[in-house]
Write a protein that holds these residues in place. Structure first.
Motif, short mmCIF file in Angstrom:
data_model
loop_
_atom_site.label_atom_id
_atom_site.label_comp_id
_atom_site.label_asym_id
_atom_site.label_seq_id
_atom_site.Cartn_x
_atom_site.Cartn_y
_atom_site.Cartn_z
N THR A 1 -23.22 -3.63 53.93
CA THR A 1 -22.86 -2.44 54.45
C THR A 1 -22.47 -1.30 53.68
N SER A 2 -21.86 -1.56 52.23
CA SER A 2 -21.39 -0.98 51.31
C SER A 2 -21.44 -1.69 50.16
N LEU A 3 -21.01 -0.72 49.00
CA LEU A 3 -21.01 -1.35 47.75
C LEU A 3 -19.58 -1.07 47.20
N PRO A 4 -18.87 -2.09 46.55
CA PRO A 4 -17.63 -1.78 46.12
C PRO A 4 -17.46 -1.04 44.93
N SER A 5 -16.24 -0.09 45.16
CA SER A 5 -15.92 1.01 44.22
C SER A 5 -15.74 0.40 42.89
N SER A 6 -15.61 -0.85 42.77
CA SER A 6 -15.40 -1.50 41.61
C SER A 6 -16.69 -1.52 40.50
N ILE A 7 -17.86 -1.17 41.21
CA ILE A 7 -19.16 -1.37 40.89
C ILE A 7 -19.14 -0.31 39.38
N ARG A 8 -18.39 0.86 39.41
CA ARG A 8 -18.22 1.72 38.48
C ARG A 8 -17.94 0.99 37.24
N ARG A 9 -17.22 -0.03 37.27
CA ARG A 9 -16.75 -0.84 36.04
C ARG A 9 -17.85 -1.77 35.06
N ALA A 10 -18.74 -1.91 35.94
CA ALA A 10 -20.28 -2.34 35.46
C ALA A 10 -20.69 -1.62 34.40
N SER A 11 -20.22 -1.23 33.19
CA SER A 11 -20.55 -0.30 32.30
C SER A 11 -21.92 -0.68 31.74
N LYS A 12 -22.29 -1.76 31.80
CA LYS A 12 -23.90 -1.96 31.18
C LYS A 12 -24.77 -2.11 32.10
N LEU A 13 -24.38 -2.07 33.59
CA LEU A 13 -25.31 -2.21 34.42
C LEU A 13 -26.45 -1.10 34.34
N GLN A 14 -27.79 -1.63 34.07
CA GLN A 14 -28.81 -0.54 34.18
C GLN A 14 -29.87 -0.63 35.41
N GLU A 15 -29.73 -1.77 36.01
CA GLU A 15 -30.73 -2.00 37.21
C GLU A 15 -29.76 -2.39 38.52
N LEU A 16 -29.97 -1.73 39.47
CA LEU A 16 -29.16 -2.11 40.99
C LEU A 16 -30.24 -1.93 41.85
N ASP A 17 -30.44 -2.83 42.38
CA ASP A 17 -31.62 -2.90 43.50
C ASP A 17 -31.02 -3.41 44.88
N VAL A 18 -30.67 -2.79 45.73
CA VAL A 18 -29.77 -3.05 47.04
C VAL A 18 -30.95 -2.54 48.36
N ASN A 19 -32.30 -2.59 47.96
CA ASN A 19 -33.25 -2.25 49.08
C ASN A 19 -32.96 -3.07 50.30
N ASN A 20 -33.23 -2.36 51.36
CA ASN A 20 -33.37 -3.32 52.69
C ASN A 20 -31.79 -3.93 52.90
N ASN A 21 -30.69 -3.19 52.95
CA ASN A 21 -29.53 -3.60 53.52
C ASN A 21 -29.08 -2.79 54.59
N LYS A 22 -27.92 -2.65 54.81
CA LYS A 22 -27.37 -1.64 55.81
C LYS A 22 -26.25 -0.86 55.23
N ILE A 23 -26.45 -0.29 54.11
CA ILE A 23 -25.56 0.39 53.11
C ILE A 23 -25.46 2.05 53.92
N GLU A 24 -24.33 2.38 54.20
CA GLU A 24 -24.18 3.98 54.80
C GLU A 24 -23.87 4.84 53.61
N ILE A 25 -23.21 4.52 52.63
CA ILE A 25 -22.58 5.47 51.63
C ILE A 25 -22.94 4.87 50.28
N VAL A 26 -23.33 6.06 49.36
CA VAL A 26 -23.41 5.63 48.00
C VAL A 26 -22.21 5.72 47.29
N PRO A 27 -21.71 4.90 46.64
CA PRO A 27 -20.33 5.27 45.76
C PRO A 27 -20.56 6.56 44.86
#
Length: 181
Positions: free
Chosen positions: A43-69
């Motif tokens: 339903t959400s992504l943790p705000s700590s995702i910003r700390r993943a400094s090398k993250l190049q691909e994020l696939d969260v298709n087909n969930n229930k996420i309401e807000i993009v960080p």
């Protein structure tokens, strides 16, 4: 525990009925480059995702996420947000200069935003976010704000999206000046 996998570069946790992602996934995994968490119940992504400094691909298709960080890793190149419950995109997405692929289809976004995504792909989405930021910085019609809870940071104030009419006017102006071509 995932915390101990400091060399982990690719993590595919798709189709596991997960309802949340642990903060520790991003706190200690500085080498994570690809996270695939599609087809879960997030339903959400943790705000700590910003700390993943090398993250190049994020696939969260087909969930229930309401807000993009509002603060995503700047190294993102692929961002798959399709088929969630997202109603607006944060202005801060304009800072994702390395982004080459974004999917937003299947979300209850304004039709004009979905049309931009379909016709102009990533360029259209980033243009939309820049327009939101420009409108905010020029002080034109101060943005309506709402309080929302997000992650461990608690409440933050976020602007509501441009109304469909405002967005269509911005798109028309961009077409006249060839900004979208």
């Amino acid at each position: 525990s995932v915390q101990k996998l400091k060399c982990l570069r690719v993590l595919d946790i798709s189709m596991n009925a997960l309802t949340s992602l642990p903060d520790c996934l991003f706190n200690s995994n500085s080498n994570l480059e690809s996270l695939r968490a599609a087809f879960n119940q997030l339903t959400s992504l943790p705000s700590s995702i910003r700390r993943a400094s090398k993250l190049q691909e994020l696939d969260v298709n087909n969930n229930k996420i309401e807000i993009v960080p509002y603060r995503l890793p700047l190294e993102l190149r692929i961002l798959k947000l399709g088929c969630n419950c997202i109603t607006f995109l944060p202005v801060e997405m304009r800072d994702l200069t390395k982004l080459t692929h974004v999917t937003v289809e299947g979300n209850p976004l304004p039709q004009a935003v979905l049309d931009l995504a379909r016709k102009h792909s990533t360029h259209g989405i980033l243009w939309h976010c820049r327009q939101l930021g420009l409108k905010r910085s020029l002080g034109a019609d101060p943005p309506v704000v709402e309080r929302v809870a997000m992650g461990i940071d608690g409440e933050i104030t976020m602007p509501l999206p441009l109304r469909d009419v405002e967005l269509k006017q911005s798109i028309d102006r961009a077409r006249v000046t060839n900004e979208l071509n």
